[in-house]
Design a protein around this motif. Structure first.
Motif, PDB file in Angstrom:
ATOM      1  N   ASP A 201      45.649  10.447  53.464  1.00  0.00           N
ATOM      2  CA  ASP A 201      45.082  11.408  54.417  1.00  0.00           C
ATOM      3  C   ASP A 201      45.761  11.280  55.780  1.00  0.00           C
ATOM      4  OD1 ASP A 201      42.787  13.355  55.069  1.00  0.00           O
ATOM      5  OD2 ASP A 201      42.608  11.826  56.619  1.00  0.00           O
ATOM      6  N   ILE A 202      46.013  10.053  56.223  1.00  0.00           N
ATOM      7  CA  ILE A 202      46.699   9.844  57.499  1.00  0.00           C
ATOM      8  C   ILE A 202      48.106  10.428  57.439  1.00  0.00           C
ATOM      9  CG2 ILE A 202      47.592   8.102  59.090  1.00  0.00           C
ATOM     10  CD1 ILE A 202      45.270   6.305  58.238  1.00  0.00           C
ATOM     11  N   PHE A 203      48.791  10.191  56.336  1.00  0.00           N
ATOM     12  CA  PHE A 203      50.139  10.730  56.188  1.00  0.00           C
ATOM     13  C   PHE A 203      50.125  12.255  56.235  1.00  0.00           C
ATOM     14  CE2 PHE A 203      53.504   7.625  54.815  1.00  0.00           C
ATOM     15  CZ  PHE A 203      52.834   6.494  55.248  1.00  0.00           C
ATOM     16  N   SER A 204      49.125  12.871  55.587  1.00  0.00           N
ATOM     17  CA  SER A 204      49.067  14.335  55.577  1.00  0.00           C
ATOM     18  C   SER A 204      48.814  14.891  56.977  1.00  0.00           C
ATOM     19  CB  SER A 204      47.975  14.812  54.613  1.00  0.00           C
ATOM     20  OG  SER A 204      46.694  14.461  55.091  1.00  0.00           O
ATOM     21  N   GLN A 205      48.077  14.153  57.812  1.00  0.00           N
ATOM     22  CA  GLN A 205      47.818  14.591  59.180  1.00  0.00           C
ATOM     23  C   GLN A 205      49.037  14.438  60.072  1.00  0.00           C
ATOM     24  OE1 GLN A 205      44.189  13.080  61.030  1.00  0.00           O
ATOM     25  NE2 GLN A 205      43.297  12.698  59.029  1.00  0.00           N
ATOM     26  N   HIS A 206      49.838  13.401  59.855  1.00  0.00           N
ATOM     27  CA  HIS A 206      50.917  13.066  60.783  1.00  0.00           C
ATOM     28  C   HIS A 206      52.278  13.592  60.348  1.00  0.00           C
ATOM     29  CE1 HIS A 206      48.537   9.399  62.568  1.00  0.00           C
ATOM     30  NE2 HIS A 206      47.919  10.553  62.705  1.00  0.00           N
ATOM     31  N   ALA A 207      52.417  14.092  59.144  1.00  0.00           N
ATOM     32  CA  ALA A 207      53.713  14.626  58.710  1.00  0.00           C
ATOM     33  C   ALA A 207      54.020  15.914  59.456  1.00  0.00           C
ATOM     34  CB  ALA A 207      53.702  14.881  57.206  1.00  0.00           C
ATOM     35  N   LEU A 218      53.663  15.458  47.471  1.00  0.00           N
ATOM     36  CA  LEU A 218      54.010  14.891  46.171  1.00  0.00           C
ATOM     37  C   LEU A 218      53.210  13.620  45.908  1.00  0.00           C
ATOM     38  CD1 LEU A 218      55.761  14.791  43.618  1.00  0.00           C
ATOM     39  CD2 LEU A 218      57.535  13.631  44.966  1.00  0.00           C
ATOM     40  N   ALA A 219      53.092  12.755  46.918  1.00  0.00           N
ATOM     41  CA  ALA A 219      52.318  11.526  46.749  1.00  0.00           C
ATOM     42  C   ALA A 219      50.849  11.832  46.501  1.00  0.00           C
ATOM     43  CB  ALA A 219      52.476  10.640  47.988  1.00  0.00           C
ATOM     44  N   GLN A 220      50.307  12.839  47.188  1.00  0.00           N
ATOM     45  CA  GLN A 220      48.905  13.199  46.990  1.00  0.00           C
ATOM     46  C   GLN A 220      48.657  13.732  45.582  1.00  0.00           C
ATOM     47  OE1 GLN A 220      48.563  15.850  50.423  1.00  0.00           O
ATOM     48  NE2 GLN A 220      47.059  14.468  51.323  1.00  0.00           N
ATOM     49  N   LEU A 221      49.568  14.542  45.074  1.00  0.00           N
ATOM     50  CA  LEU A 221      49.393  15.086  43.728  1.00  0.00           C
ATOM     51  C   LEU A 221      49.514  13.994  42.668  1.00  0.00           C
ATOM     52  CD1 LEU A 221      51.371  18.454  43.996  1.00  0.00           C
ATOM     53  CD2 LEU A 221      48.897  18.115  43.975  1.00  0.00           C
ATOM     54  N   GLU A 222      50.414  13.038  42.871  1.00  0.00           N
ATOM     55  CA  GLU A 222      50.528  11.927  41.929  1.00  0.00           C
ATOM     56  C   GLU A 222      49.246  11.095  41.919  1.00  0.00           C
ATOM     57  OE1 GLU A 222      54.005   9.841  43.198  1.00  0.00           O
ATOM     58  OE2 GLU A 222      55.368  11.078  42.009  1.00  0.00           O
ATOM     59  N   TYR A 223      48.611  10.965  43.083  1.00  0.00           N
ATOM     60  CA  TYR A 223      47.349  10.232  43.165  1.00  0.00           C
ATOM     61  C   TYR A 223      46.215  11.039  42.536  1.00  0.00           C
ATOM     62  CZ  TYR A 223      43.173   8.202  45.323  1.00  0.00           C
ATOM     63  OH  TYR A 223      41.934   7.655  45.538  1.00  0.00           O
ATOM     64  N   LEU A 224      46.236  12.364  42.717  1.00  0.00           N
ATOM     65  CA  LEU A 224      45.150  13.209  42.241  1.00  0.00           C
ATOM     66  C   LEU A 224      45.175  13.405  40.728  1.00  0.00           C
ATOM     67  CD1 LEU A 224      42.808  15.230  42.809  1.00  0.00           C
ATOM     68  CD2 LEU A 224      44.565  16.988  43.171  1.00  0.00           C
ATOM     69  N   LEU A 225      46.348  13.418  40.134  1.00  0.00           N
ATOM     70  CA  LEU A 225      46.495  13.801  38.732  1.00  0.00           C
ATOM     71  C   LEU A 225      45.570  13.039  37.786  1.00  0.00           C
ATOM     72  CD1 LEU A 225      48.032  15.712  36.873  1.00  0.00           C
ATOM     73  CD2 LEU A 225      49.797  13.969  36.642  1.00  0.00           C
ATOM     74  N   PRO A 226      45.507  11.709  37.829  1.00  0.00           N
ATOM     75  CA  PRO A 226      44.599  11.007  36.898  1.00  0.00           C
ATOM     76  C   PRO A 226      43.135  11.050  37.320  1.00  0.00           C
ATOM     77  CG  PRO A 226      45.704   9.407  38.283  1.00  0.00           C
ATOM     78  CD  PRO A 226      46.294  10.746  38.638  1.00  0.00           C
ATOM     79  N   ARG A 227      42.838  11.687  38.444  1.00  0.00           N
ATOM     80  CA  ARG A 227      41.465  11.693  38.962  1.00  0.00           C
ATOM     81  C   ARG A 227      40.821  13.070  38.890  1.00  0.00           C
ATOM     82  NH1 ARG A 227      44.461   7.907  41.314  1.00  0.00           N
ATOM     83  NH2 ARG A 227      43.500   5.882  41.769  1.00  0.00           N
ATOM     84  N   LEU A 228      41.434  13.994  38.162  1.00  0.00           N
ATOM     85  CA  LEU A 228      40.843  15.314  38.003  1.00  0.00           C
ATOM     86  C   LEU A 228      39.575  15.228  37.168  1.00  0.00           C
ATOM     87  CD1 LEU A 228      43.907  17.602  37.278  1.00  0.00           C
ATOM     88  CD2 LEU A 228      42.570  17.485  39.368  1.00  0.00           C
TER      89      LEU A 228
END
Length: 520
Positions: A201-207, A218-228
């Motif tokens: 979340d911090i990365f998404s705010q500061h990018a 890309l990092a967020q989607l890789e994290y989200l994929l197994p948590r759907l």
């Protein structure tokens, strides 16, 4: 932590409030042998690791115009409606204006100090992400409970803490399995996230750059994929059975595709596009690097723990004007600036993204292209926060990531920044960690000259002395000697310029036609 599009600007919390919330997080009720620690009213003072500086004016005017920092502060969240859930499944669809959080963590026998340092860092991460830390729990147990992380009894106690404080989010100081997160949400009735989600979340705010935003997504989607996950009608079959077979011919009647499978397919498609987009940025970056390689310009990469003062150090050394903020992961995009040694040799300084303990592997993979600056540098300036109570952990964490990048063999200069905030006892302890380290203060300028001298000693040096007679119509040769080598003397004659210089062995064949042994 979702940003609401209707957020209203408010003033940021002052340093005293943040410090009190951290101390409250680490206050102990009971003896050191208790199986669980509550974050009560009495603080532990400075015994824990301080992830953020208490000196809010650590940045000086030399850092340039910090407009980005003002923009970030203009988007602070405001308090909104209650976010308590009647149905935990609503958690995926609600939007928050502000999040009041409770921290949880576990520690093994003898690891209480490390757990306190980690929980302080998690508190700083939550503050940076825009949340308010209210309370929390530290439980001593050998391994996390495979079901609810804390164990059923402590999970029910956590529910009481959440209800008493009015918190709407629980943050675990680790990366939770999807099943653990769901089970804990069912018990406490509010959203549960983990350390990885906060960092993302911090990365998404500061990018800010296109490449940085693509890497974070890309990092967020890789994290989200197994948590759907989904419920009710959202899990209904699509075009299956008689519906799929009506008018569609043989071979089309089947169970169909569930909504969650559609989501997975869309995520895989988006991830594929993001990877292609990130690769498309590589040619421009490689062209710049090839241009430096062509002129044999050495590179120095500044690496280190987040908030250790890397950007401040770059500003002090090059007047770069890079954003500096007393926050974790304030800058994400690599910044390259040129500098020169005392004897006139040109080199580049690269500021890279900061590291943190338990850095999500998704970020390491997504930011691998940015971290290439570290792996391909000639010298690594490893910045450590001298005022941090646990600098050894910072050293170990950063060196682990440097090892993952295959850069262990690159010469390293360990720099203990913020030395003006460290007393003599701290300096003595730090010196034992790295006897060859340099104490530096980006604020006062202490140790900068010593650092520049150490960089000059470790940079590749021209080794072969040559004397050249270069015609006046070949001025580019003289210019290249100044950039690629070291000019010792210059004499202008009727037939050309007589130059004595030190050059790299690989450059000798290119200038062999101008070499002369006669010096008049």
């Amino acid at each position: 932590m979702t940003r609401n599009t209707t957020e209203t600007s408010i003033e940021a919390n002052n340093g005293d409030d943040a410090e009190r919330s951290v101390d409250r997080v680490l206050a102990s009720e009971g003896s050191d042998h208790a199986a669980v620690k509550r974050f009560g009213a009495a603080g532990l003072g400075n015994s824990g690791a301080q992830a953020l500086q208490s000196d809010a004016h650590y940045e000086a005017d030399r850092d340039g115009d910090q407009f980005d920092r003002d923009d970030r502060h203009a988007l602070k969240r405001v308090a909104g409606l209650s976010t308590e859930l009647d149905d935990v499944t609503e958690v995926e669809y609600r939007q928050l204006r502000i999040e009041n959080v409770v921290l949880i963590g576990i520690y093994g026998q003898g690891n209480l100090q490390d757990a306190e340092n980690s929980i302080r860092e998690l508190s700083a991460l939550a503050e940076t992400a825009g949340a308010v830390v209210l309370d929390g729990l530290l439980q001593r147990r050998t391994h996390p409970d495979p079901s609810t992380y804390l164990g059923k009894g402590k999970a029910r106690e956590l529910k009481d803490v959440v209800a008493a404080t009015g918190a709407d989010t629980v943050i675990a100081d680790t990366e939770l399995a999807p099943s653990q997160r769901r089970a804990l949400e069912d018990v406490v009735g509010v959203k549960v996230i983990d350390r990885t989600a906060v960092i993302l979340d911090i990365f998404s705010q500061h990018a800010t750059s296109r490449e940085g935003k693509a890497q974070v997504e890309l990092a967020q989607l890789e994290y989200l994929l197994p948590r759907l996950r989904g419920w009710g009608e959202s899990m209904s079959r699509q075009a299956g059975g008689q519906v799929g077979g009506a008018g569609a011919g043989m071979g089309s009647r089947g169970p169909g595709e569930t909504k969650i499978e559609l989501d997975r397919r869309h995520i895989h498609t988006r991830m594929s596009r993001l990877r292609k987009q990130i690769k498309s940025f590589a040619p421009a970056r490689e062209a710049k690097r090839a241009n430096r390689d062509r002129f044999e310009v050495p590179s120095v990469a500044i690496a280190g723990y987040t908030n250790a003062g890397k950007s401040s150090l770059l500003n002090r050394m090059t007047k770069a004007g890079v954003l500096v903020e007393n926050a974790l992961f304030a800058t994400l995009d690599a910044t390259v600036r040129k500098s020169t040694t005392a004897d006139g040799r040109l080199f580049t300084l690269s500021d890279t993204v900061g590291f943190v303990r338990n850095l999500p592997h998704q970020l390491v993979e997504a930011f691998r292209s940015t971290l290439e600056e570290v792996g391909q540098a000639d010298v690594i300036v490893h910045v450590v926060d001298a005022s941090h109570p646990d600098p050894g952990a910072q050293l170990a964490t950063v060196r682990d990531v440097i090892g993952e990048l295959g850069a262990r063999d690159i010469p390293e200069i360990v720099v203990f920044n913020k030395s003006d905030l460290a007393d003599d006892d701290q300096r003595l302890v730090i010196r034992g960690l790295e006897p060859t380290g340099i104490f530096v203060s980006a604020r006062s300028g202490e140790g900068i000259d010593e650092l520049n001298a150490r960089i000059a000693d470790l940079l590749p040096k021209p080794e072969i002395e040559v004397t050249l007679l270069v015609p006046y119509d070949r001025g580019e040769v003289i210019s290249r000697l100044h950039v690629q080598g070291r000019v010792i003397s210059t004499d202008y004659r009727e037939d050309g310029t007589l130059v004595t210089a030190l050059v790299h062995p690989a450059r000798v064949p290119e200038i062999e036609e101008f070499v002369t042994a006669e010096v008049k």
